[in-house]
Every structure is written in structure tokens, then in C-alpha cells.
Design a protein around this motif. Structure first.
Motif, PDB file in Angstrom:
ATOM      1  N   SER A 294       0.832  -1.205   0.000  1.00  0.00           N
ATOM      2  CA  SER A 294       0.000   0.000   0.000  1.00  0.00           C
ATOM      3  C   SER A 294       0.863   1.250   0.000  1.00  0.00           C
ATOM      4  N   VAL A 295       1.952   1.212   0.792  1.00  0.00           N
ATOM      5  CA  VAL A 295       2.859   2.370   0.842  1.00  0.00           C
ATOM      6  C   VAL A 295       3.511   2.584  -0.521  1.00  0.00           C
ATOM      7  N   GLU A 296       3.980   1.518  -1.147  1.00  0.00           N
ATOM      8  CA  GLU A 296       4.638   1.649  -2.445  1.00  0.00           C
ATOM      9  C   GLU A 296       3.678   2.198  -3.499  1.00  0.00           C
ATOM     10  N   ALA A 297       2.418   1.748  -3.481  1.00  0.00           N
ATOM     11  CA  ALA A 297       1.435   2.254  -4.448  1.00  0.00           C
ATOM     12  C   ALA A 297       1.191   3.749  -4.234  1.00  0.00           C
ATOM     13  N   PHE A 298       1.165   4.168  -2.968  1.00  0.00           N
ATOM     14  CA  PHE A 298       0.965   5.590  -2.666  1.00  0.00           C
ATOM     15  C   PHE A 298       2.152   6.436  -3.156  1.00  0.00           C
ATOM     16  N   VAL A 299       3.346   5.999  -2.856  1.00  0.00           N
ATOM     17  CA  VAL A 299       4.529   6.784  -3.236  1.00  0.00           C
ATOM     18  C   VAL A 299       4.708   6.783  -4.747  1.00  0.00           C
ATOM     19  N   GLN A 300       4.293   5.698  -5.392  1.00  0.00           N
ATOM     20  CA  GLN A 300       4.451   5.612  -6.837  1.00  0.00           C
ATOM     21  C   GLN A 300       3.679   6.706  -7.562  1.00  0.00           C
ATOM     22  N   THR A 301       2.602   7.184  -6.981  1.00  0.00           N
ATOM     23  CA  THR A 301       1.836   8.275  -7.600  1.00  0.00           C
ATOM     24  C   THR A 301       2.631   9.578  -7.627  1.00  0.00           C
ATOM     25  N   ARG A 302       3.706   9.635  -6.829  1.00  0.00           N
ATOM     26  CA  ARG A 302       4.564  10.825  -6.801  1.00  0.00           C
ATOM     27  C   ARG A 302       6.024  10.401  -7.021  1.00  0.00           C
ATOM     28  N   ALA A 303       6.193   9.543  -7.996  1.00  0.00           N
ATOM     29  CA  ALA A 303       7.519   8.968  -8.234  1.00  0.00           C
ATOM     30  C   ALA A 303       8.561  10.025  -8.581  1.00  0.00           C
ATOM     31  N   ALA A 304       8.176  11.019  -9.369  1.00  0.00           N
ATOM     32  CA  ALA A 304       9.131  12.060  -9.746  1.00  0.00           C
ATOM     33  C   ALA A 304       9.567  12.862  -8.516  1.00  0.00           C
ATOM     34  N   ASP A 305       8.604  13.159  -7.613  1.00  0.00           N
ATOM     35  CA  ASP A 305       8.957  13.880  -6.386  1.00  0.00           C
ATOM     36  C   ASP A 305       9.904  13.043  -5.529  1.00  0.00           C
ATOM     37  N   TYR A 306       9.622  11.744  -5.457  1.00  0.00           N
ATOM     38  CA  TYR A 306      10.462  10.868  -4.648  1.00  0.00           C
ATOM     39  C   TYR A 306      11.890  10.838  -5.197  1.00  0.00           C
ATOM     40  N   ALA A 307      12.037  10.767  -6.519  1.00  0.00           N
ATOM     41  CA  ALA A 307      13.371  10.763  -7.122  1.00  0.00           C
ATOM     42  C   ALA A 307      14.093  12.068  -6.832  1.00  0.00           C
ATOM     43  N   ALA A 308      13.373  13.202  -6.863  1.00  0.00           N
ATOM     44  CA  ALA A 308      14.004  14.492  -6.590  1.00  0.00           C
ATOM     45  C   ALA A 308      14.443  14.593  -5.129  1.00  0.00           C
ATOM     46  N   ILE A 309      13.634  14.023  -4.225  1.00  0.00           N
ATOM     47  CA  ILE A 309      13.997  14.052  -2.799  1.00  0.00           C
ATOM     48  C   ILE A 309      15.346  13.386  -2.572  1.00  0.00           C
ATOM     49  N   TRP A 310      15.598  12.278  -3.285  1.00  0.00           N
ATOM     50  CA  TRP A 310      16.811  11.496  -3.059  1.00  0.00           C
ATOM     51  C   TRP A 310      17.899  11.768  -4.092  1.00  0.00           C
ATOM     52  N   ASP A 311      17.820  12.893  -4.763  1.00  0.00           N
ATOM     53  CA  ASP A 311      18.864  13.255  -5.719  1.00  0.00           C
ATOM     54  C   ASP A 311      20.030  13.887  -4.969  1.00  0.00           C
ATOM     55  N   TYR A 312      20.884  13.044  -4.434  1.00  0.00           N
ATOM     56  CA  TYR A 312      22.065  13.503  -3.703  1.00  0.00           C
ATOM     57  C   TYR A 312      23.356  13.133  -4.433  1.00  0.00           C
ATOM     58  N   GLY A 313      23.281  12.963  -5.729  1.00  0.00           N
ATOM     59  CA  GLY A 313      24.481  12.690  -6.513  1.00  0.00           C
ATOM     60  C   GLY A 313      24.765  11.210  -6.642  1.00  0.00           C
ATOM     61  N   TYR A 314      25.510  10.890  -7.688  1.00  0.00           N
ATOM     62  CA  TYR A 314      25.712   9.472  -8.020  1.00  0.00           C
ATOM     63  C   TYR A 314      26.664   8.755  -7.074  1.00  0.00           C
ATOM     64  N   ALA A 315      27.404   9.488  -6.255  1.00  0.00           N
ATOM     65  CA  ALA A 315      28.325   8.823  -5.329  1.00  0.00           C
ATOM     66  C   ALA A 315      27.651   8.424  -4.026  1.00  0.00           C
ATOM     67  N   ASN A 316      26.408   8.785  -3.829  1.00  0.00           N
ATOM     68  CA  ASN A 316      25.689   8.443  -2.611  1.00  0.00           C
ATOM     69  C   ASN A 316      24.712   7.306  -2.893  1.00  0.00           C
ATOM     70  N   PRO A 317      24.298   6.588  -1.855  1.00  0.00           N
ATOM     71  CA  PRO A 317      23.410   5.434  -2.070  1.00  0.00           C
ATOM     72  C   PRO A 317      22.122   5.810  -2.783  1.00  0.00           C
ATOM     73  N   GLU A 318      21.697   4.927  -3.656  1.00  0.00           N
ATOM     74  CA  GLU A 318      20.438   5.118  -4.372  1.00  0.00           C
ATOM     75  C   GLU A 318      19.272   4.706  -3.475  1.00  0.00           C
ATOM     76  N   HIS A 319      18.188   5.462  -3.540  1.00  0.00           N
ATOM     77  CA  HIS A 319      16.968   5.127  -2.774  1.00  0.00           C
ATOM     78  C   HIS A 319      15.846   4.904  -3.778  1.00  0.00           C
ATOM     79  N   THR A 320      15.257   3.711  -3.730  1.00  0.00           N
ATOM     80  CA  THR A 320      14.153   3.373  -4.609  1.00  0.00           C
ATOM     81  C   THR A 320      12.884   3.206  -3.787  1.00  0.00           C
ATOM     82  N   ILE A 321      11.758   3.326  -4.442  1.00  0.00           N
ATOM     83  CA  ILE A 321      10.477   3.153  -3.766  1.00  0.00           C
ATOM     84  C   ILE A 321      10.366   1.737  -3.207  1.00  0.00           C
ATOM     85  N   GLU A 322      10.872   0.770  -3.959  1.00  0.00           N
ATOM     86  CA  GLU A 322      10.765  -0.635  -3.534  1.00  0.00           C
ATOM     87  C   GLU A 322      11.583  -0.936  -2.280  1.00  0.00           C
TER      88      GLU A 322
END
Length: 432
Positions: free
Chosen positions: A400-428
Motif C-alpha cells: 500500500s505504501v509503495e502504491a501511494f509513493v508511486q503516484t509521486r515517483a518524480a517527487d520521490y526521485a528528486a527528494i533522493w537526488d544527492y548525486g551518483y556517489a551516494n546510495p540510491e533510494h528506490t520506492i521498492e
């Protein structure tokens, strides 16, 4: 013949002999031997045996026997079209008595046009543990158009082994190497015999990666003991020391930063390699965090490793910390702290849940929403809490949480845009 005629003949022969002897006498009365017939050239078999005792005087006080002439050293070979293919030529030259090995073969370096090297040009060490010293020689070609040139380290046997070519860094790495240097000599396996550490660099637009080879012969063959893919960005130092205090030497590599704005916030680390009898154990020890997102990364690593209590403590520290820098705010973007702190409380709730503390988990999930109501992670925490209180299984609640966050996937990606040298955060990975 009548007796009188024989006597006359004998007198005549004696007179002739006296005349010849008188003709051979010098003014000082010394006798010169005049050869009446050619003398055969003496052969080696005819030569007198040398006196007992080597090169000293002959027994009886005569002159010392002439020493056997030492053959002249083999001439320095001309460089081949590809100098990196010339190891066997150099081996033959060394075996023939190449001069100034202790000086690292300056004649070869000059004649073959080797470029300056970052580390020592050569070292001598007992790689094969036979008590004699092998020779390791850094081969550095001149750079071309600012690009790191290919290079190598050649390893030759000791003098007793005929200076035969034993192997090279390129052969051990099974790769073309650039920016090659002899970095260190030290015992990394605790057997009182040294290993040879060789570094090679590959550089991109802003950062150089350093590969490390650990050449060793302690198992009876020349091999690279370094873990596969061992490399570090922006190497600052390389040291052999017992940092762990277990009585065995460790290899300490310090570096790890990437000189690029796109890499995000950076912190250096120490990569520690410790010998375990068969191979090396690797441990990365990052510097203390300077940014809030780095503390979050430390907490995530603890949770992933199953250290729920330690992870929960770090998440709670991140949720209340106001001193660590906000990288997004430093770049002039919308502050990233609110989302990071909501995420920290959400994940602290997960740590409590996995540790078996459901009431504590629900309390932390509630805090994530109440303290950060407008954040995406706060909303996700509220939904997850509601699902759990309704008795939904954990996988279903996470769906249920993943389905909710998926509706704002672009926002979620922007939140975790800390550069390629830092850990990646995915909705899953948010609640799994």
C-alpha cells in the motif's frame, strides 16, 4: 775410419760448438736462448695448473698464476618497437652482468627513454622466500597528450637464478595498466616475507581511480593476492600497519572522494585489508558524517546488516540533528532536512518493528507524520501505521505504501537526488 781421422773430426765438432756458444753470449755475460727450430704454440692442456689456494702466489714463491679474463658485460640492447615487450631482452642483459643494479639501471632508463616514476624506480626483495633478493623494476613510458601512459613493473630473479624474467604487474592483473608505480614493500600475510604493492591509475574527467596489486610469492608461485576489483577513488595515502591491533599487518588505503559536483556530498574513508590466511577481508571505515544524508546512509547500512538497535539509534540521532549540513540548502535548493528527518523516523519505526517492539514502532511512525505532516515520507509513515493497526500483514502494508509513493515517483526521485556517489533510494526499498 782410422783413429787419427776420428779424433780430428771430434776436435772440429767441439770447436764449432764453442763458437756457437760464444756467439750466443751477451755483453753482460747473460745467456739468451736462441731457438733453432719453431716452438709449438702451447695449448690449454699444456698450461701449468694454478696454485692451490686460488689467486694467491704459487707454492715456492713464484709469481701468481694469471687470472682467467672476465668476459665483458653484454651490451645494452636497443629498445624494441614496443618497450613494454622488452622484458626478456632486459633479462638477458641483466644475466650478462648489467652494471649498477643498485642504482636502478640508469643506462637502461636513459637509453630506453623511460619517464619519471611516482614511486621508486626499482626495489630488491625476497619474493620467493629463498633468502636471495629479486629485482622489481618500474617501466614508465612518456605520457602522450596529457593521457596517462601505459606502464608495467617487471620482476626478475636473483643473480643466482640467472636474473630470469619471473613476471609482471600487467600479467598479474591480466590487463593493460596506466600510471604504474611501485607503492610499498611490506609483509601483509604475516609470514615474515614481503609482498610488493603496485598501483595503477585510470583517470576520468574529474577523478582518478587507483587500482592496487599485491604481488606475492609466499605460496610458491607469483600471484596477485588483492581482492578482485580492488580500487579506490582519489587515493590520498597507502600504508602497511597493524591498525586492528591483532599482531598482523593491515593494508590501509585512504581516499574515496569524487571531485565532481554531480557526485554529491563527499567524505573520505579508510579501506582496510586484513589477511585471513586464505584471502583478505575488506572493511570500509568512512569518516564521521558531515552531512545529514551521510548519517542516514550509516543508519541504513546498520538496518540492512540486521543491527536493529544500532540502526534505530542512528535514525533517532538523524531525526533530531540540526548541526549536520543540509546539502540541498547549500546548493540553493529547497531544504532537504524535513524529508530526511521524516524518513529517519519512518525507518526507526521499521527497526523497532523488526526488533519485535510493535508499540514502539507505531509511536515512531506517528511521530514521522505529526512532526513532518507535509512531507512525502510523513504521509507514507501514516499510511503504513494505519495498515498495521488494521491488522494487515507487513508485506501487504508495504504494498500500500509503495502504491501511494508511486503516484509521486518524480517527487520521490528528486527528494533522493544527492548525486551518483551516494546510495540510491528506490520506492521498492522504502519498507522492505
Amino acid at each position: 775410419m782410422p783413429r787419427r781421422r776420428r779424433r780430428v773430426a771430434m776436435l772440429a765438432a767441439a770447436a764449432m760448438a764453442l763458437a756457437l756458444l760464444a756467439a750466443a753470449c751477451g755483453d753482460a755475460g747473460e745467456v739468451s736462448i736462441v731457438a733453432l727450430t719453431p716452438t709449438a704454440t702451447p695449448t690449454a692442456a699444456d698450461a701449468p695448473a694454478p696454485p692451490v689456494g686460488g689467486t694467491g702466489s704459487a707454492i715456492g714463491g713464484g709469481d701468481a698464476a694469471p687470472a682467467t679474463p672476465t668476459p665483458p658485460p653484454i651490451a645494452l640492447p636497443a629498445p624494441p618497437e614496443s618497450p613494454l615487450a622488452g622484458a626478456q631482452l632486459v633479462a638477458g642483459w641483466l644475466a650478462g652482468g648489467a652494471p649498477d643494479i643498485e642504482g636502478c639501471l640508469p643506462a637502461l632508463v636513459e637509453a630506453w627513454g623511460f619517464a619519471a616514476t611516482e614511486g621508486p624506480r626499482c626495489v630488491e626483495l625476497d619474493l620467493d622466500t629463498d633468502g636471495s633478493l629479486e629485482l622489481a623494476l618500474a617501466v614508465t613510458l612518456p605520457p602522450a597528450a596529457g593521457v596517462l601512459p601505459p606502464g608495467d613493473v617487471w620482476i626478475f630473479d636473483d643473480a643466482g637464478g640467472g636474473r630470469r624474467f619471473l613476471g609482471s604487474a600487467r600479467a598479474l592483473a591480466n590487463d593493460v595498466l596506466e600510471g604504474v608505480a611501485i607503492a610499498e614493500v611490506g609483509d601483509l600475510t604475516g609470514d615474515d616475507h614481503p609482498e610488493l604493492l603496485v598501483t595503477a591509475e585510470s583517470c576520468g574527467a574529474s577523478t582518478c581511480l587507483t587500482r592496487v596489486l599485491i604481488a606475492s610469492g609466499h605460496r610458491g608461485r607469483l600471484e596477485d593476492l588483492a581482492p578482485a576489483g580492488l580500487e579506490i577513488a582519489s587515493l590520498e595515502s597507502l600504508l602497511v600497519d597493524d591498525a586492528s591491533g591483532d599482531g598482523l599487518p593491515d593494508l590501509l588505503l585512504r581516499g574515496g572522494t569524487i571531485a565532481s559536483v554531480g557526485a554529491g556530498p563527499q567524505r573520505a574513508s579508510e579501506l582496510r585489508l586484513s589477511w585471513g590466511g586464505i584471502g583478505f577481508f575488506e572493511e570500509e571505515l568512512p569518516d564521521p558524517p558531515g552531512y545529514l544524508v551521510q548519517l542516514i546512509a550509516d543508519a541504513d547500512a546498520r538496518l540492512l546488516a540486521g543491527s536493529f538497535e544500532a540502526a534505530g539509534a542512528l535514525y533517532l540521532e538523524a531525526a533530531s540533528d540540526l548541526d549536520l549540513a543540509d546539502w540541498k540548502a547549500e546548493l540553493g535548493q529547497a531544504p532537504g532536512r524535513p524529508e530526511l528527518q521524516a524518513y529517519a523516523l519512518f525507518r526507526a519505526g521499521l527497526a523497532s518493528l523488526r526488533a519485535g517492539d510493535t508499540p514502539g514502532a507505531l509511536a515512531l511512525l506517528g511521530r514521522a507524520f505529526s512532526e513532518h505532516t507535509t512531507t512525502l515520507h510523513g504521509g507514507a509513515a501514516a499510511l503504513y501505521s494505519a495498515e498495521l493497526q488494521q491488522g494487515r500483514p507487513l508485506p501487504a502494508a508495504c504494498n500500500s505504501v509503495e502504491a501511494f509513493v508511486q503516484t509521486r515517483a518524480a517527487d520521490y526521485a528528486a527528494i533522493w537526488d544527492y548525486g551518483y556517489a551516494n546510495p540510491e533510494h528506490t520506492i521498492e526499498a522504502l519498507c522492505r
